[in-house]
Design an enzyme around this catalytic site. Sequence first.
Site, PDB file in Angstrom:
ATOM      1  N   CYS A 267      28.718  33.652  31.596  1.00  0.00           N
ATOM      2  CA  CYS A 267      27.290  33.382  31.785  1.00  0.00           C
ATOM      3  C   CYS A 267      26.672  34.300  32.835  1.00  0.00           C
ATOM      4  O   CYS A 267      25.645  34.932  32.606  1.00  0.00           O
ATOM      5  CB  CYS A 267      27.098  31.919  32.189  1.00  0.00           C
ATOM      6  SG  CYS A 267      25.392  31.530  32.555  1.00  0.00           S
TER       7      CYS A 267
ATOM      8  N   GLU B 212       1.528  19.713  24.519  1.00  0.00           N
ATOM      9  CA  GLU B 212       0.782  18.479  24.210  1.00  0.00           C
ATOM     10  C   GLU B 212       0.827  18.169  22.703  1.00  0.00           C
ATOM     11  O   GLU B 212       0.660  17.028  22.302  1.00  0.00           O
ATOM     12  CB  GLU B 212      -0.658  18.540  24.713  1.00  0.00           C
ATOM     13  CG  GLU B 212      -1.531  19.558  24.008  1.00  0.00           C
ATOM     14  CD  GLU B 212      -2.967  19.595  24.570  1.00  0.00           C
ATOM     15  OE1 GLU B 212      -3.543  18.524  24.817  1.00  0.00           O
ATOM     16  OE2 GLU B 212      -3.492  20.711  24.748  1.00  0.00           O
TER      17      GLU B 212
ATOM     18  N   HIS C 128      -3.449  19.088  29.038  1.00  0.00           N
ATOM     19  CA  HIS C 128      -4.344  19.980  28.305  1.00  0.00           C
ATOM     20  C   HIS C 128      -4.837  21.110  29.201  1.00  0.00           C
ATOM     21  O   HIS C 128      -5.156  20.856  30.358  1.00  0.00           O
ATOM     22  CB  HIS C 128      -5.528  19.166  27.791  1.00  0.00           C
ATOM     23  CG  HIS C 128      -6.415  19.945  26.870  1.00  0.00           C
ATOM     24  ND1 HIS C 128      -6.017  20.317  25.594  1.00  0.00           N
ATOM     25  CD2 HIS C 128      -7.659  20.439  27.067  1.00  0.00           C
ATOM     26  CE1 HIS C 128      -7.003  20.999  25.022  1.00  0.00           C
ATOM     27  NE2 HIS C 128      -7.993  21.096  25.892  1.00  0.00           N
TER      28      HIS C 128
ATOM     29  N   LYS D 296      21.428  38.689  30.110  1.00  0.00           N
ATOM     30  CA  LYS D 296      20.660  38.647  28.863  1.00  0.00           C
ATOM     31  C   LYS D 296      19.216  38.260  29.131  1.00  0.00           C
ATOM     32  O   LYS D 296      18.285  38.890  28.645  1.00  0.00           O
ATOM     33  CB  LYS D 296      21.324  37.652  27.910  1.00  0.00           C
ATOM     34  CG  LYS D 296      20.669  37.417  26.559  1.00  0.00           C
ATOM     35  CD  LYS D 296      19.581  36.382  26.558  1.00  0.00           C
ATOM     36  CE  LYS D 296      19.919  35.040  27.128  1.00  0.00           C
ATOM     37  NZ  LYS D 296      20.800  34.217  26.328  1.00  0.00           N
TER      38      LYS D 296
ATOM     39  N   GLU E  68      18.844  37.384  19.766  1.00  0.00           N
ATOM     40  CA  GLU E  68      18.378  37.676  21.125  1.00  0.00           C
ATOM     41  C   GLU E  68      18.390  39.187  21.383  1.00  0.00           C
ATOM     42  O   GLU E  68      17.417  39.751  21.903  1.00  0.00           O
ATOM     43  CB  GLU E  68      19.248  36.943  22.157  1.00  0.00           C
ATOM     44  CG  GLU E  68      19.022  35.440  22.149  1.00  0.00           C
ATOM     45  CD  GLU E  68      19.846  34.665  23.164  1.00  0.00           C
ATOM     46  OE1 GLU E  68      19.498  33.508  23.430  1.00  0.00           O
ATOM     47  OE2 GLU E  68      20.852  35.196  23.684  1.00  0.00           O
TER      48      GLU E  68
ATOM     49  N   CYS F  50      24.378  34.744  29.689  1.00  0.00           N
ATOM     50  CA  CYS F  50      23.033  34.166  29.876  1.00  0.00           C
ATOM     51  C   CYS F  50      22.169  34.896  30.893  1.00  0.00           C
ATOM     52  O   CYS F  50      20.995  35.189  30.625  1.00  0.00           O
ATOM     53  CB  CYS F  50      23.134  32.721  30.361  1.00  0.00           C
ATOM     54  SG  CYS F  50      24.580  31.822  29.854  1.00  0.00           S
TER      55      CYS F  50
ATOM     56  N   TYR G  59      22.955  33.292  17.773  1.00  0.00           N
ATOM     57  CA  TYR G  59      22.260  33.397  19.063  1.00  0.00           C
ATOM     58  C   TYR G  59      22.181  34.848  19.548  1.00  0.00           C
ATOM     59  O   TYR G  59      21.115  35.361  19.868  1.00  0.00           O
ATOM     60  CB  TYR G  59      23.041  32.646  20.135  1.00  0.00           C
ATOM     61  CG  TYR G  59      22.934  31.152  20.168  1.00  0.00           C
ATOM     62  CD1 TYR G  59      22.130  30.524  21.106  1.00  0.00           C
ATOM     63  CD2 TYR G  59      23.690  30.357  19.317  1.00  0.00           C
ATOM     64  CE1 TYR G  59      22.069  29.146  21.197  1.00  0.00           C
ATOM     65  CE2 TYR G  59      23.637  28.974  19.395  1.00  0.00           C
ATOM     66  CZ  TYR G  59      22.822  28.371  20.336  1.00  0.00           C
ATOM     67  OH  TYR G  59      22.767  27.016  20.410  1.00  0.00           O
TER      68      TYR G  59
HETATM   69  P1  NDP Z   1      27.260  32.647  16.459  1.00  0.00           P
HETATM   70  O1  NDP Z   1      28.411  31.860  15.997  1.00  0.00           O
HETATM   71  O2  NDP Z   1      26.033  31.965  16.924  1.00  0.00           O
HETATM   72  O3  NDP Z   1      26.828  33.676  15.315  1.00  0.00           O
HETATM   73  C1  NDP Z   1      27.735  34.555  14.726  1.00  0.00           C
HETATM   74  C2  NDP Z   1      27.031  35.289  13.610  1.00  0.00           C
HETATM   75  O4  NDP Z   1      27.888  36.304  13.100  1.00  0.00           O
HETATM   76  C3  NDP Z   1      26.681  34.388  12.445  1.00  0.00           C
HETATM   77  O5  NDP Z   1      25.457  34.829  11.913  1.00  0.00           O
HETATM   78  C4  NDP Z   1      27.836  34.606  11.493  1.00  0.00           C
HETATM   79  O6  NDP Z   1      27.514  34.396  10.145  1.00  0.00           O
HETATM   80  C5  NDP Z   1      28.090  36.099  11.698  1.00  0.00           C
HETATM   81  N1  NDP Z   1      29.451  36.493  11.393  1.00  0.00           N
HETATM   82  C6  NDP Z   1      30.601  35.899  11.813  1.00  0.00           C
HETATM   83  N2  NDP Z   1      31.680  36.567  11.345  1.00  0.00           N
HETATM   84  C7  NDP Z   1      31.195  37.602  10.603  1.00  0.00           C
HETATM   85  C8  NDP Z   1      31.812  38.636   9.845  1.00  0.00           C
HETATM   86  N3  NDP Z   1      33.142  38.744   9.786  1.00  0.00           N
HETATM   87  N4  NDP Z   1      31.022  39.508   9.211  1.00  0.00           N
HETATM   88  C9  NDP Z   1      29.678  39.420   9.270  1.00  0.00           C
HETATM   89  N5  NDP Z   1      29.043  38.446   9.972  1.00  0.00           N
HETATM   90  C10 NDP Z   1      29.781  37.558  10.631  1.00  0.00           C
HETATM   91  O7  NDP Z   1      27.871  33.592  17.578  1.00  0.00           O
HETATM   92  P2  NDP Z   1      27.216  34.542  18.669  1.00  0.00           P
HETATM   93  O8  NDP Z   1      28.163  35.673  18.787  1.00  0.00           O
HETATM   94  O9  NDP Z   1      25.782  34.824  18.375  1.00  0.00           O
HETATM   95  O10 NDP Z   1      27.269  33.644  19.964  1.00  0.00           O
HETATM   96  C11 NDP Z   1      28.469  32.991  20.351  1.00  0.00           C
HETATM   97  C12 NDP Z   1      28.181  31.683  21.030  1.00  0.00           C
HETATM   98  O11 NDP Z   1      27.679  31.943  22.324  1.00  0.00           O
HETATM   99  C13 NDP Z   1      27.091  30.862  20.341  1.00  0.00           C
HETATM  100  O12 NDP Z   1      27.597  30.043  19.350  1.00  0.00           O
HETATM  101  C14 NDP Z   1      26.537  30.073  21.477  1.00  0.00           C
HETATM  102  O13 NDP Z   1      27.281  28.894  21.596  1.00  0.00           O
HETATM  103  C15 NDP Z   1      26.742  30.954  22.687  1.00  0.00           C
HETATM  104  N6  NDP Z   1      25.486  31.611  23.087  1.00  0.00           N
HETATM  105  C16 NDP Z   1      24.458  30.838  23.523  1.00  0.00           C
HETATM  106  C17 NDP Z   1      23.266  31.417  23.908  1.00  0.00           C
HETATM  107  C18 NDP Z   1      22.147  30.546  24.366  1.00  0.00           C
HETATM  108  O14 NDP Z   1      22.392  29.407  24.723  1.00  0.00           O
HETATM  109  N7  NDP Z   1      20.901  31.036  24.344  1.00  0.00           N
HETATM  110  C19 NDP Z   1      23.066  32.852  23.864  1.00  0.00           C
HETATM  111  C20 NDP Z   1      24.208  33.572  23.366  1.00  0.00           C
HETATM  112  C21 NDP Z   1      25.368  32.961  23.001  1.00  0.00           C
HETATM  113  P3  NDP Z   1      27.591  32.942   9.456  1.00  0.00           P
HETATM  114  O15 NDP Z   1      26.304  32.245   9.786  1.00  0.00           O
HETATM  115  O16 NDP Z   1      27.712  33.281   8.029  1.00  0.00           O
HETATM  116  O17 NDP Z   1      28.805  32.271  10.010  1.00  0.00           O
END
Ligand code: NDP
Length: 450
Positions: A43, A440, A435, A51, A181, A48, A177
């Site tokens: 983080c 709201e 407001h 980012k 982002e 976080c 996520y």
């Molecule tokens: P996510 O699990 O959110 O997203 C991964 C993405 O990659 C999905 O769209 C997934 O597709 C795709 N994917 C996975 N494997 C492959 C592959 N082999 N080929 C192509 N596409 C693929 O992971 P992130 O890396 O974005 O983030 C990890 C974690 O970190 C999050 O789950 C969250 O918990 C945390 N995080 C939180 C944030 C916040 O609170 N603002 C910010 C950043 C991270 P599919 O949908 O098909 O599985």
Amino acid sequence: MSRFDYDLFVIGAGSGGVRASRIAAGHGARVGICEESRVGGTCVIRGCVPKKLLVYASQFAEQFEDAAGYGWQLGESTFDWPALIAAKDREIDRLNGIYIKLLENAGVDLHMGRGRLVDAHTVEVDGRKITAERILIAVGGRPGVPDIPGHELGITSDEAFHLAELPERVLVIGAGYIAVEFAGIFAGLGSRVTLAYRRDLVLRGFDHDIRKAVDAGLRGRGIDLRYQVSPARLERSGGGVEVTFSDDSSAEYDQVMFATGRHPYTGDLGLDAAGVETGAGTRIEVDNYSRTSVDSIFAVGDVTDRINLTPVALMEGHAFADTQFGGMDRPLDHADTPAAVFSQPPVATVGLTEEEARERYDSIRIFRSQFTPMKYTLAGRQEKGLMKLVVDAASDRVLGCHVVGLDAPEMMQGFAVAVRAGLSKADFDRTIGIHPTAAEELVTMRSPVS
Ligand code: NDP
């Protein structure tokens, strides 16, 4: 005199590990912690915090544009990526120092080096064996990259924070996520961004209306969304990286960023030696007291792959320390965990999506409002915000609250208290609005749309 060096030894000084060690020390435990990289964890060091600093940086261009509608005449602006990265690094160094101080002040011994389990009560840190009555594993996760030819030519978010220059053409792979982002960060700073996703809509798992609103917002910012494609192959080309996709199309980019999920960082941790069981995706299996299959070993945070969010790891680490060292009984409760995605537009959410609620409840009522934020009126910006409440028709309880648009993450914390407390739509209705705000809307939506 205890036969162990420590009452608690923690592997990993990120959010969960630092919180657990400080709270345990506060309860009088003798605590040691080890860290192989930098104190602060994902983080603070590569997640976080940096980012969000980059998100702030990327919003100025839009704000400069909007300022004209309010009578401001601005000169030509330029953007200096190395200056941003250097400023961000100074802030991360400062926070890293604060985290080290927090451990010192709590009387926690910091051992720099990689920790590996030797047995149920022993951790080896760079060749030195340290014993403890209880051990907490809080090593977090690491980015995962698909095993396709040339994948090593791509980067992950870890490297994105340290690029020498802002890439002109960026391909972001994934639509979770991190993908949305970073697509917003690069686009806001002036890169041409393509986001490629193997399915049909960003942010799988979020409410469908929210996903559509984010899709529209990303497109509105010039991001090229390519659905139903995956990269099949990456090759170095004259100007950058040539990507061939699953539909045989190809294009060249200056950077390719994999945002394809993060995985528990359990490799070479000695789990087998200590007898700690892992589950799907090598996550450490724990119960709702964060106990592993070994009585003296516990695990919190992303390595357990429950809900991978910093505040959840903090809560898990705190509850562990209170239960094990503070004489309290604090089982975990992950219900109604709020979350935000700092995409542009941002998303914030708590509770059930419409789709989840339809599966679990006989009858639900949906309240939805779409409107142009006041700030955008004079600016002439077309984007609409979206607010949505999901209500159980039988009990009138608000099951879910979802917002896309300016300040969504800031407004959701308070509404998360209301949803978590089990308040009804009538409770929302009798709350007076503030407001003029966007929030709201959430207390003034009168007629269900379905
Ligand atoms: P996510 O699990 O959110 O997203 C991964 C993405 O990659 C999905 O769209 C997934 O597709 C795709 N994917 C996975 N494997 C492959 C592959 N082999 N080929 C192509 N596409 C693929 O992971 P992130 O890396 O974005 O983030 C990890 C974690 O970190 C999050 O789950 C969250 O918990 C945390 N995080 C939180 C944030 C916040 O609170 N603002 C910010 C950043 C991270 P599919 O949908 O098909 O599985």
